[in-house]
Structures are given as structure tokens and as C-alpha cells.
Write a protein that holds these residues in place. Sequence first.
Motif, PDB file in Angstrom:
ATOM      1  N   GLY A  47      29.460  13.482 -23.560  1.00  0.00           N
ATOM      2  CA  GLY A  47      28.825  14.835 -23.613  1.00  0.00           C
ATOM      3  C   GLY A  47      29.569  16.099 -23.333  1.00  0.00           C
ATOM      4  O   GLY A  47      29.087  17.377 -22.995  1.00  0.00           O
ATOM      5  N   LEU A  48      30.691  16.021 -22.032  1.00  0.00           N
ATOM      6  CA  LEU A  48      30.747  16.800 -21.180  1.00  0.00           C
ATOM      7  C   LEU A  48      32.201  16.756 -21.874  1.00  0.00           C
ATOM      8  O   LEU A  48      33.244  15.519 -22.098  1.00  0.00           O
ATOM      9  CB  LEU A  48      30.524  16.144 -19.670  1.00  0.00           C
ATOM     10  CG  LEU A  48      29.515  16.178 -19.452  1.00  0.00           C
ATOM     11  CD1 LEU A  48      29.038  15.691 -17.670  1.00  0.00           C
ATOM     12  CD2 LEU A  48      28.871  18.020 -19.171  1.00  0.00           C
ATOM     13  N   PHE A  49      33.429  17.903 -21.321  1.00  0.00           N
ATOM     14  CA  PHE A  49      34.501  18.724 -21.172  1.00  0.00           C
ATOM     15  C   PHE A  49      35.025  17.700 -19.679  1.00  0.00           C
ATOM     16  O   PHE A  49      34.007  17.518 -18.908  1.00  0.00           O
ATOM     17  CB  PHE A  49      34.982  19.577 -21.745  1.00  0.00           C
ATOM     18  CG  PHE A  49      34.583  20.039 -22.455  1.00  0.00           C
ATOM     19  CD1 PHE A  49      35.192  19.648 -24.291  1.00  0.00           C
ATOM     20  CD2 PHE A  49      33.004  20.470 -23.154  1.00  0.00           C
ATOM     21  CE1 PHE A  49      35.259  19.486 -25.519  1.00  0.00           C
ATOM     22  CE2 PHE A  49      33.002  20.760 -24.593  1.00  0.00           C
ATOM     23  CZ  PHE A  49      33.363  20.261 -25.655  1.00  0.00           C
ATOM     24  N   SER A  50      36.182  17.166 -19.969  1.00  0.00           N
ATOM     25  CA  SER A  50      36.739  17.014 -18.039  1.00  0.00           C
ATOM     26  C   SER A  50      37.057  18.275 -17.624  1.00  0.00           C
ATOM     27  O   SER A  50      37.014  19.492 -18.187  1.00  0.00           O
ATOM     28  CB  SER A  50      37.839  17.048 -18.742  1.00  0.00           C
ATOM     29  OG  SER A  50      38.839  17.498 -19.783  1.00  0.00           O
ATOM     30  N   GLY A  51      36.484  17.799 -16.113  1.00  0.00           N
ATOM     31  CA  GLY A  51      36.497  19.365 -15.110  1.00  0.00           C
ATOM     32  C   GLY A  51      35.221  19.618 -14.593  1.00  0.00           C
ATOM     33  O   GLY A  51      35.088  20.625 -14.041  1.00  0.00           O
ATOM     34  N   TYR A  52      34.606  19.048 -14.819  1.00  0.00           N
ATOM     35  CA  TYR A  52      33.072  19.529 -15.003  1.00  0.00           C
ATOM     36  C   TYR A  52      32.604  19.203 -13.340  1.00  0.00           C
ATOM     37  O   TYR A  52      32.725  18.414 -12.872  1.00  0.00           O
ATOM     38  CB  TYR A  52      32.160  18.527 -15.651  1.00  0.00           C
ATOM     39  CG  TYR A  52      30.328  19.683 -15.780  1.00  0.00           C
ATOM     40  CD1 TYR A  52      30.248  20.409 -16.184  1.00  0.00           C
ATOM     41  CD2 TYR A  52      29.442  18.014 -14.601  1.00  0.00           C
ATOM     42  CE1 TYR A  52      28.861  20.732 -15.824  1.00  0.00           C
ATOM     43  CE2 TYR A  52      27.882  18.653 -15.220  1.00  0.00           C
ATOM     44  CZ  TYR A  52      28.300  20.253 -15.544  1.00  0.00           C
ATOM     45  OH  TYR A  52      26.389  20.765 -14.778  1.00  0.00           O
ATOM     46  N   ASP A  53      31.726  20.036 -12.863  1.00  0.00           N
ATOM     47  CA  ASP A  53      31.104  20.043 -11.476  1.00  0.00           C
ATOM     48  C   ASP A  53      29.626  19.888 -11.597  1.00  0.00           C
ATOM     49  O   ASP A  53      29.451  21.007 -11.760  1.00  0.00           O
ATOM     50  CB  ASP A  53      31.443  20.869 -10.749  1.00  0.00           C
ATOM     51  CG  ASP A  53      31.625  20.726  -9.399  1.00  0.00           C
ATOM     52  OD1 ASP A  53      29.956  20.126  -8.813  1.00  0.00           O
ATOM     53  OD2 ASP A  53      32.097  20.965  -8.632  1.00  0.00           O
ATOM     54  N   ASP A  54      29.397  19.365 -11.236  1.00  0.00           N
ATOM     55  CA  ASP A  54      27.442  18.353 -11.582  1.00  0.00           C
ATOM     56  C   ASP A  54      26.978  19.802 -10.544  1.00  0.00           C
ATOM     57  O   ASP A  54      26.059  19.986 -11.120  1.00  0.00           O
ATOM     58  CB  ASP A  54      27.446  17.451 -11.001  1.00  0.00           C
ATOM     59  CG  ASP A  54      26.236  17.523 -11.609  1.00  0.00           C
ATOM     60  OD1 ASP A  54      24.976  17.713 -12.923  1.00  0.00           O
ATOM     61  OD2 ASP A  54      25.075  16.678 -11.095  1.00  0.00           O
ATOM     62  N   LYS A  55      27.663  20.363  -9.185  1.00  0.00           N
ATOM     63  CA  LYS A  55      26.631  20.629  -8.320  1.00  0.00           C
ATOM     64  C   LYS A  55      26.941  21.735  -8.830  1.00  0.00           C
ATOM     65  O   LYS A  55      26.283  23.027  -8.279  1.00  0.00           O
ATOM     66  CB  LYS A  55      27.090  20.351  -6.708  1.00  0.00           C
ATOM     67  CG  LYS A  55      27.504  19.092  -6.588  1.00  0.00           C
ATOM     68  CD  LYS A  55      28.061  18.451  -5.389  1.00  0.00           C
ATOM     69  CE  LYS A  55      27.925  17.693  -4.451  1.00  0.00           C
ATOM     70  NZ  LYS A  55      28.643  16.967  -3.529  1.00  0.00           N
ATOM     71  N   THR A  56      27.777  22.133  -9.202  1.00  0.00           N
ATOM     72  CA  THR A  56      28.505  23.877  -9.434  1.00  0.00           C
ATOM     73  C   THR A  56      27.393  24.338 -10.706  1.00  0.00           C
ATOM     74  O   THR A  56      27.798  25.084 -11.348  1.00  0.00           O
ATOM     75  CB  THR A  56      29.534  24.565  -9.414  1.00  0.00           C
ATOM     76  OG1 THR A  56      30.310  23.830 -10.415  1.00  0.00           O
ATOM     77  CG2 THR A  56      30.048  24.209  -7.784  1.00  0.00           C
ATOM     78  N   ARG A  57      27.566  23.585 -11.822  1.00  0.00           N
ATOM     79  CA  ARG A  57      27.337  23.072 -13.166  1.00  0.00           C
ATOM     80  C   ARG A  57      28.435  24.208 -14.007  1.00  0.00           C
ATOM     81  O   ARG A  57      28.387  25.085 -14.682  1.00  0.00           O
ATOM     82  CB  ARG A  57      25.867  24.227 -13.519  1.00  0.00           C
ATOM     83  CG  ARG A  57      24.816  22.827 -12.886  1.00  0.00           C
ATOM     84  CD  ARG A  57      23.268  23.611 -13.308  1.00  0.00           C
ATOM     85  NE  ARG A  57      22.865  24.239 -14.607  1.00  0.00           N
ATOM     86  CZ  ARG A  57      22.406  22.971 -15.822  1.00  0.00           C
ATOM     87  NH1 ARG A  57      22.581  21.569 -15.623  1.00  0.00           N
ATOM     88  NH2 ARG A  57      22.743  23.324 -16.828  1.00  0.00           N
TER      89      ARG A  57
ATOM     90  N   THR B 222      26.245  23.876 -18.892  1.00  0.00           N
ATOM     91  CA  THR B 222      26.442  25.145 -18.190  1.00  0.00           C
ATOM     92  C   THR B 222      25.772  26.658 -18.242  1.00  0.00           C
ATOM     93  O   THR B 222      25.615  27.444 -17.229  1.00  0.00           O
ATOM     94  CB  THR B 222      27.940  26.425 -18.772  1.00  0.00           C
ATOM     95  OG1 THR B 222      28.239  26.132 -19.779  1.00  0.00           O
ATOM     96  CG2 THR B 222      28.960  24.347 -18.600  1.00  0.00           C
ATOM     97  N   ILE B 223      24.919  25.995 -18.802  1.00  0.00           N
ATOM     98  CA  ILE B 223      23.830  27.283 -18.671  1.00  0.00           C
ATOM     99  C   ILE B 223      22.866  27.391 -16.894  1.00  0.00           C
ATOM    100  O   ILE B 223      23.196  26.414 -16.274  1.00  0.00           O
ATOM    101  CB  ILE B 223      22.154  27.268 -19.549  1.00  0.00           C
ATOM    102  CG1 ILE B 223      21.585  25.869 -19.237  1.00  0.00           C
ATOM    103  CG2 ILE B 223      22.996  27.169 -21.102  1.00  0.00           C
ATOM    104  CD1 ILE B 223      20.985  25.268 -20.447  1.00  0.00           C
ATOM    105  N   LYS B 224      22.522  28.874 -16.769  1.00  0.00           N
ATOM    106  CA  LYS B 224      21.866  29.238 -15.513  1.00  0.00           C
ATOM    107  C   LYS B 224      20.072  28.572 -16.424  1.00  0.00           C
ATOM    108  O   LYS B 224      19.448  29.407 -16.636  1.00  0.00           O
ATOM    109  CB  LYS B 224      21.795  30.664 -15.092  1.00  0.00           C
ATOM    110  CG  LYS B 224      21.233  30.600 -14.006  1.00  0.00           C
ATOM    111  CD  LYS B 224      21.225  32.947 -13.573  1.00  0.00           C
ATOM    112  CE  LYS B 224      19.995  32.505 -12.967  1.00  0.00           C
ATOM    113  NZ  LYS B 224      20.345  31.562 -11.763  1.00  0.00           N
TER     114      LYS B 224
END
Length: 836
Positions: free
Chosen positions: A111-121, A682-684
Motif C-alpha cells: 500500500g505504500l510507494f517507495s521512499g516512505y519514512d514511517d517516522k516523518t510520515r 502522509t496526512i497530518k
Amino acid sequence: MTNNWIDIKNADVILVMGANPAENHPISMKWVLRAQEKGAKLIVVDPRFTRTAAKSDIYAPMRSGTDIAFLGGMIKYILDNHLYFKDYVVNYTNAAFLVNPEYKGPGELKGLFSGYDDKTRKYDKKTWSYQMDEKGIPKKDLSLKDKNCVFQLLKKHYSRYKLDTVSSITGTPKEKLLEVYKTYASTGKPNRAGTELYAMGWTQHTVGTQNIRAMSVIQLLLGNIGIAGVGINALRGESNVQGSTDHGLLFHILPGYLPVPTASVVDLKTYIEKLTPKTKDPKSVNWWGNRPKYITSYLKAIYGNNATKDNDFGYAWLPKLDEGMNASWLMLFDQMFKGKFEGFFAWGQNPACSGANAGKVRKALAKLKWMVNVNLFDNETGSFWRAPGTNPAEIQTEVFMLPAASSVEKEGSITNSSRLAQWRTRAIPPIGESKPDSEIMNELYFRVKKLYKTKGSKFTAPIMNLTWNYGKKGDDGKVKEINIHQVAKEINGYYLEDLFDNKATPPKQLAKKGELCASFVTLQADGTTSCGNWIYSQSYTQKEDKVINMMARRKKTDTTGLGLYPEWAWAWPVNRRIIYNRASVDPQGRPWDPKRAVIKWNPNKLDPKTKKPAPGWDGDVPDGPAPPMADEKGKYPFIMRADGMGAIFGPGLADGPLPEHYEALECPLQENVMSKQRINPTIKLFYDKGKGSPEDIFISCDIRFPFVATTYRVSEHWQTGVMTRHQPWLLEMMPQQFVEISEELANEKKIKSGDKVRVKSARGEVWAIAVVTKRFKPFKVAGSTVHQVGLPWCFGWQYPEDGSGGDSANLLTPTIGDANTMIPETKAFMVNVEKI
């Protein structure tokens, strides 16, 4: 709108999704019906059987918040059945571009695209880049067969959007999906045109931007951009939303969609170098490459003679955003709630009712020291301190009311969804002590300026150096009365020095100092032109010493028969009625559909003055004068993009280069049927894992709140109802808050039409009158029955004064926004409905 209201009549298929024009944009329905009279098919996709749906040829119900799944299924259908317009796709889109081989999509990464950072969302977008050749131009595979080309990545991405899966997510029956897909995909031919009409039903989601992107992909695949009867057409919520956005209403853009600088962009040179798009492809127009001209001319417009080359044209005086700062609606009221603001101007708005999570908004207003309410009438915002359940003695906020004149009591322009700027004359003088907005601003400006002059401040230059030449001034230097024509002229722009064509021998004078600019084409980056908004340059111009208010024109000439009406008012840019119209012709300049020719290349055209050969375009104002693409000097059609191509793959967005289905923040499902990623990653999140304000709480897939809810407008009331609830005849027709529920849900809850019920979410509750209706039907979603209800958001406690109208539906909606724009998600959230 890429096209315009009247152009709807030219369509063969009209898809209304995320909108309800029959009730919310009733004049537009005239053109929908006109198209149907000529044989067009109307498709309506909506959770509710609306009045627009009642006129449809095909109606498909769909659960709120699942538009991308629905549209993703259509993309798969178009690709699987080879229904795309191949010549258009290959020549005019980035389908042939080769993407970084390291790119991976949601099908490979749960469900994610490449390059995702879980900490910074957030995403690191390096792998979303294009492969470049030795000249720095994206590599292409015109056969569309390379596994790394956009076209193949698109096929791979949407191969997961199978009919059964889409039906399981959306609740739309498979036969309805197929009927919609087949009908709309029929427009992927040169002689067929399909248009899409959308409004807040698409934008007000956590995937709102991607909803529109998904439709853009469909339109590009089918060749439905730039041609008559096609387009992505936003139905704006009121008659000047387009105009207010054009003129810098949003925090991150200056007038004309120029970026607001951040603190690290220290001077004009840095601004230009950092924020001007670049291209190395000689066939790309890259119109945004003219940004240096537009920003410099803007600075000259607002600071006049005070802006010089020596002081960087006053760039230092422009307000700057802190790095990473987000000053969108939700963030403003979140900061206000946290006590970070002392004062607030509520200008022509009613956030106590219109804002998502209105209960939090009302509490935020109580944290202010002062507030100014500029409006026609008092409203829930101006009187928040005396709302039911509020103790005025505990409220510190001092509230001032500045009565404003209505639209018919002032002169000026509006710009509607068609990008059409129309001049309106005043019908009657302002009533009582009310003033036009411009007069209120005039008073504020000179009073603030006087305070700065007498008492000083740390940074007075941005105010003290402003130009304000909008009327005759008194002995004190204050403008006595605003001449709104002077404002319009400043927006259009002036030549501050004589302008010459230095390429001619001898140099030819094009314009005289002091004249109004002919168009943005003549704006300069050296400070010799001023322009308050480059896209409006030509709106108030002069020809042969005659000053012309182009927005006031009212001729009904229509030589094309398409409804362009080029002499009725004025459309930006440069009176172009259909943007990206170079895509309406083949690479040789011949219209794809001669019967609906927007422009066409005329090699035998003569100069009207000299009668000498001057090959050029006939029809609408073209997207630039360059010859068609196949010519040696030809250009790509999508002139506002650096690569010149329509973007099927969009690496600039925060949440992915291709639209992917995610559930709403609050939804009835424990898991996303499409992937392991339930919501947009990526939503806040204002409230997460117990952290954050209790006012921002959200609860999903919970038996306490089992029903999907959505909000909408009604014909009888305007926005939050501030103007219309005060009209007794309108209030009589639509007197109080109601909730529409299906017959099936009513039977389950033992509710009858007319019963008073309580609608409750995790954040608040409202009472409403039950309207039991066939317009809603239960959905079958992931094997379970899901009910949906709907409420209008036009009511508030302040009027009627006896409280009989109820209160705002936004007391129920969550504090959450789209990942790119932060527009609130008010069209899909969870509630319960109980009989009182």
C-alpha cells in the motif's frame, strides 16, 4: 475549469462525480440538459440519488470516500480493452517517459510507494524521478513497452483494481460499474468528447487531490483535455471563489499562483533561481520560465517607485513563511486553539459553522483577545460568546462588527469557474453604515499606517512602502473614496518605461510609458513594468490610446458555434476560453475533431494589417503562437509544465505519483480491501495513539458510530446560511437541520420521517429532523451491509433566534485534511443516529 460552463453542451458523455449541479449549480444544468438534447449521456456517481441523478441516463451509487477505487477500476477497464487514444497518449502525455528502475508501487510495498519514512510520515521521492538522457531530457519509449515507462507502470498499478475488488470497496454493483466504464470510455476517440464535473464532493477528502488526479489520468488516456466538450471542470462553490484564489487567497501563493517565499529564500535572485521551473527540451514552452518577469512586475505593482533595482525591488518587504510552515485553515485554528494568536479577522466567513470540527473552532475563538467580524449580518462566529452552553462572563475575546455591503451594493469584478472575469456595476448604494470591502480596507490601511508613522515598529517597511493610488487623496494623504477601476488597472499592469522590440531594425516601439499593459507577454523582469497579477494582464488594457475594461464587454458573437463567446467579458489567460487547446489538434495542427475545432493551424493566414503571409492559428486564443508540434519550431501542448506533457505520472505530490485508494480517516472497515495501508500515509494526524487534543479525536470501525455520514448543500441556502436564513421565504422552504436516512436504516432504528433524532460523532452531536428516503440505499461493502446518511451544513444556532433551525453539521466532522492541500475531510466520517 479547463473549459467553461457553456462548453458542457459540446460533450457526448458527461460524468458528474463529487458534485450535484442541479441543486448547487442550477444554471450549469441548462448546459447539461442542452447536451442531452443533442444525444449526450449523463452519468451521475453519488452516494445519494440527487436531483442531478434524477436527470441522469446512468446512476451509480458509491460509498463516500471511495472515488479512487471507482476511477481506478475505470483506468484498468480502459487499458485492458485498449480504449485509450493512443496518438494523444504517445505524443501529448508523459506515458512514454522512463521512470527510475528503483521505483516501486503499492502493489509491491503493501500500500505504500517507495521512499516512505514511517517516522516523518513523508516520502523521499528520489525513486519517483525520470531517467534522463545526456542532454538532461527524460528518456522515452514511444512504443510504450518498456517495463519502466509510465504507461507500463500505470498498467501494473491498476491491475489490482479488479471489478470484484472495486465493487467490494465502493458498494457499487458490478453491472453498474461496467455500464459507467463502457459509456465513459467510449469517448477515447477523436470524434467523441467526455467531460467531468466535480465540486467539494471530490476535494473534501484526505485523498482529495488524488481524486482529481485519477480523473486527470482518465482524461489524458482518452484525449479529453484541450478539446471542446471535455476537461476537468471544477464547479466552484460561489461566483468568485476562482477569482479569490487567483488573487492569492491561500497562504502559500501570491496573486497569479506565484509561490510565497520562505525565510531561507533570502533575496529575489535566490527566489528566481530556486522557484523558476527549468527545462532543457527545446520543444517545451515551459511558460513558468517567465516567473522572473511576473514576480518583479508584482513587486513593482505593490511597492511602486519604492521598489528599485538597488533594493531588490522591495523583495525583503514581502512576508515570508518559516521553513515547513503550514498556514492552512486547519492549522490556523489549531494554533488559535493553542492560544498562539491574539487577534483574528473573520472576513466574509463563518468558521463557527463552516469549519470542520466546529466545536473546536468555537473554543479556539474564545482563546483570542479580539476578533473582527466583517459580514452582512451577525452570525455564529461574531456571537460565539453567547452560544448555547456558553457563559459570556468567561469569554475574554472582544468582538467588533464591521457591517459590509453586499455584492449588489458595490462595483467590481468576479471571476467564475470558467475563469471568466465579469465586471458588475452597483445596483444600489450600501445600506446603513455598511461599506464595500475596499472602503473597509482603505480605512484599516491608513489607520495602521498612521500608527506606524507616529509610534513606530520594528519592521514598518512592508506597510509604509506600499502604493495606494486608488483614488483622490485629502490633505492628510488618505484616499477619500476607493476608485475600484484604479485597483483593476493596477492588477492589469502598466508600462513604467517606453517598451521597444530590440530585435527589429531599427528597434520598434511597442508601448509608451504610462500605458496599460497589453498582456503578460510584454511584462519585463527589469522593473520597467508593473502588474498586480500576471494572469489578469489584458483584463483592463488599452488599444490605440483607448482604455478598455475587457471584463465589462457584453457582445454575444460566437463564430465557432461552440459557445466560446470571445467578446463576452474576459477570461484568463489572454481571453483563452479552453486551456491547453494545442492538444485539440494533431502534431500537424489539424483538429482531432473538425466538427468541434477549437483551433487549427492555417499555413495560408495573412497579416490583417500588411496582408502579407503570416501562418498562424484560427479559432480560440491558442496556447502560444508557436507552430504545431510536428513543425521544426513546434512546441508541446501542455505549456505550463516544464516537460510540456500532460502528467499521467505525477511525482510532485506528497502522497504518491499515481492515485491509490485509501480509506477515509473514519470508515466502517478495519482494513483497506486494496492493501494493508488503511489511510493515506502522509496526512497530518492531529490526534494519534492518544496524543493530541481530545477535541481532535477520531474513532473508526466502532459500533458506537456505525454509519457513514456526509455533508452537502441545498438550493435554498447559501453556504452556512448567513445570508439566506435571514430571508423568511427561504427559511420557510428549508427551516431546520435534517438528516436523510434510508428506509432500511429507518426500519432498523424504528425512525419515521419527521422524528427528531440525535446525530452523534466522536466529536459532537446535533439534533435533526429525520427524512426517511429512497435516495439513500444500503451498500454491500466487503461482505457487510453499510448504511450512509447525509446532512446539510447550512444551519446554525444564531438565526432563527429561537434556535428552531438547529446547529451546524460541522460539529460532527473531524480535524483532518488532504495530504497536499489540507482541505478538511467533511464528506466521509462516522456517526450514530438515535431517536430522541
